[in-house]
Design a protein around this motif. Sequence first.
Motif, PDB file in Angstrom:
ATOM      1  N   HIS A  98       0.679  -1.275   0.087  1.00  0.00           N
ATOM      2  CA  HIS A  98      -0.140   0.174  -0.154  1.00  0.00           C
ATOM      3  C   HIS A  98       0.528   1.077  -0.010  1.00  0.00           C
ATOM      4  O   HIS A  98       0.379   2.254  -0.311  1.00  0.00           O
ATOM      5  CB  HIS A  98      -0.968   0.008   1.104  1.00  0.00           C
ATOM      6  N   GLN A 100      -6.756  -8.738 -10.731  1.00  0.00           N
ATOM      7  CA  GLN A 100      -6.076  -7.198 -10.902  1.00  0.00           C
ATOM      8  C   GLN A 100      -6.453  -6.923  -8.856  1.00  0.00           C
ATOM      9  O   GLN A 100      -5.937  -5.992  -8.531  1.00  0.00           O
ATOM     10  CB  GLN A 100      -7.761  -6.381 -11.832  1.00  0.00           C
ATOM     11  N   ARG A 101      -7.578  -7.358  -8.837  1.00  0.00           N
ATOM     12  CA  ARG A 101      -8.163  -7.119  -7.393  1.00  0.00           C
ATOM     13  C   ARG A 101      -7.059  -7.664  -6.513  1.00  0.00           C
ATOM     14  O   ARG A 101      -5.882  -6.367  -5.855  1.00  0.00           O
ATOM     15  CB  ARG A 101      -8.768  -8.467  -6.605  1.00  0.00           C
ATOM     16  N   TYR A 135      -3.641  -4.723  -7.557  1.00  0.00           N
ATOM     17  CA  TYR A 135      -3.672  -3.298  -7.322  1.00  0.00           C
ATOM     18  C   TYR A 135      -5.044  -2.965  -6.252  1.00  0.00           C
ATOM     19  O   TYR A 135      -5.060  -1.496  -6.041  1.00  0.00           O
ATOM     20  CB  TYR A 135      -4.723  -2.646  -8.412  1.00  0.00           C
ATOM     21  N   GLY A 136      -5.322  -3.763  -5.720  1.00  0.00           N
ATOM     22  CA  GLY A 136      -5.940  -3.414  -4.203  1.00  0.00           C
ATOM     23  C   GLY A 136      -7.894  -3.328  -5.000  1.00  0.00           C
ATOM     24  O   GLY A 136      -7.938  -3.261  -5.505  1.00  0.00           O
ATOM     25  N   GLN A 172      -9.692  -1.168  -4.089  1.00  0.00           N
ATOM     26  CA  GLN A 172      -9.748  -0.378  -4.433  1.00  0.00           C
ATOM     27  C   GLN A 172     -11.323   0.128  -4.033  1.00  0.00           C
ATOM     28  O   GLN A 172     -12.365   1.278  -5.315  1.00  0.00           O
ATOM     29  CB  GLN A 172     -10.303   0.164  -6.345  1.00  0.00           C
ATOM     30  N   THR A 173     -11.741   0.427  -3.229  1.00  0.00           N
ATOM     31  CA  THR A 173     -13.429   0.471  -2.646  1.00  0.00           C
ATOM     32  C   THR A 173     -13.165   2.043  -1.674  1.00  0.00           C
ATOM     33  O   THR A 173     -14.176   2.355  -0.715  1.00  0.00           O
ATOM     34  CB  THR A 173     -13.833  -0.689  -1.925  1.00  0.00           C
ATOM     35  N   ASN A 207      -7.292   1.155   0.364  1.00  0.00           N
ATOM     36  CA  ASN A 207      -7.120  -0.136  -0.076  1.00  0.00           C
ATOM     37  C   ASN A 207      -6.591   0.407  -2.172  1.00  0.00           C
ATOM     38  O   ASN A 207      -7.598  -0.432  -2.651  1.00  0.00           O
ATOM     39  CB  ASN A 207      -9.242   0.050  -0.062  1.00  0.00           C
ATOM     40  N   TYR A 208      -5.598   0.594  -2.082  1.00  0.00           N
ATOM     41  CA  TYR A 208      -4.847   0.435  -3.610  1.00  0.00           C
ATOM     42  C   TYR A 208      -3.221   0.173  -3.363  1.00  0.00           C
ATOM     43  O   TYR A 208      -3.220  -0.144  -2.469  1.00  0.00           O
ATOM     44  CB  TYR A 208      -4.393   1.999  -4.147  1.00  0.00           C
ATOM     45  N   HIS A 209      -2.674  -0.578  -4.606  1.00  0.00           N
ATOM     46  CA  HIS A 209      -1.511  -1.431  -3.814  1.00  0.00           C
ATOM     47  C   HIS A 209      -0.812  -0.827  -4.482  1.00  0.00           C
ATOM     48  O   HIS A 209      -1.309  -0.317  -6.045  1.00  0.00           O
ATOM     49  CB  HIS A 209      -1.402  -2.947  -4.237  1.00  0.00           C
ATOM     50  N   HIS A 210       0.640  -0.208  -3.845  1.00  0.00           N
ATOM     51  CA  HIS A 210       1.350   1.239  -5.211  1.00  0.00           C
ATOM     52  C   HIS A 210       2.561   0.298  -5.480  1.00  0.00           C
ATOM     53  O   HIS A 210       3.309   0.620  -6.509  1.00  0.00           O
ATOM     54  CB  HIS A 210       1.884   2.052  -4.683  1.00  0.00           C
TER      55      HIS A 210
END
Length: 115
Positions: A10, A58-59, A62-63, A65-66, A70-73
């Motif tokens: 994250h 993708q989830r 990249y997380g 995304q909710t 909740n995003y992967h960097h």
Amino acid sequence: EILCYDIVEHFPFVAVPRFLRMCSRLLDKDGRFVIRVPDLEYIAQQLLAHSLPTFEAQRLLYGGQTSPGNYHHAGFTADYLEGVLYGSGFSEIIQRVNGKDEDPKSHNITLVAKR
């Protein structure tokens, strides 16, 4: 011991070494650092083998995304993560566990490093 499950992905990838150096400094000599991250290599293999749906890949990559956090960097393979740990002050990788070895549904890699 510091347990760091599902966190460093994250952070922006340029911030990861700084965070790991901080963790290394917090540990006593021979202290253990346990880190779990999504296994980029395994996820890619499963996607290419058509055994992991694209949406799920993708989830995982990249997380969810909710929400804003909740995003992967950053993405990691076991070899890359080992190198970052060594470069951040850890002296030894004492255990390497592919998530699928513990749970067939897992797409994570876990490393245990020693300061």
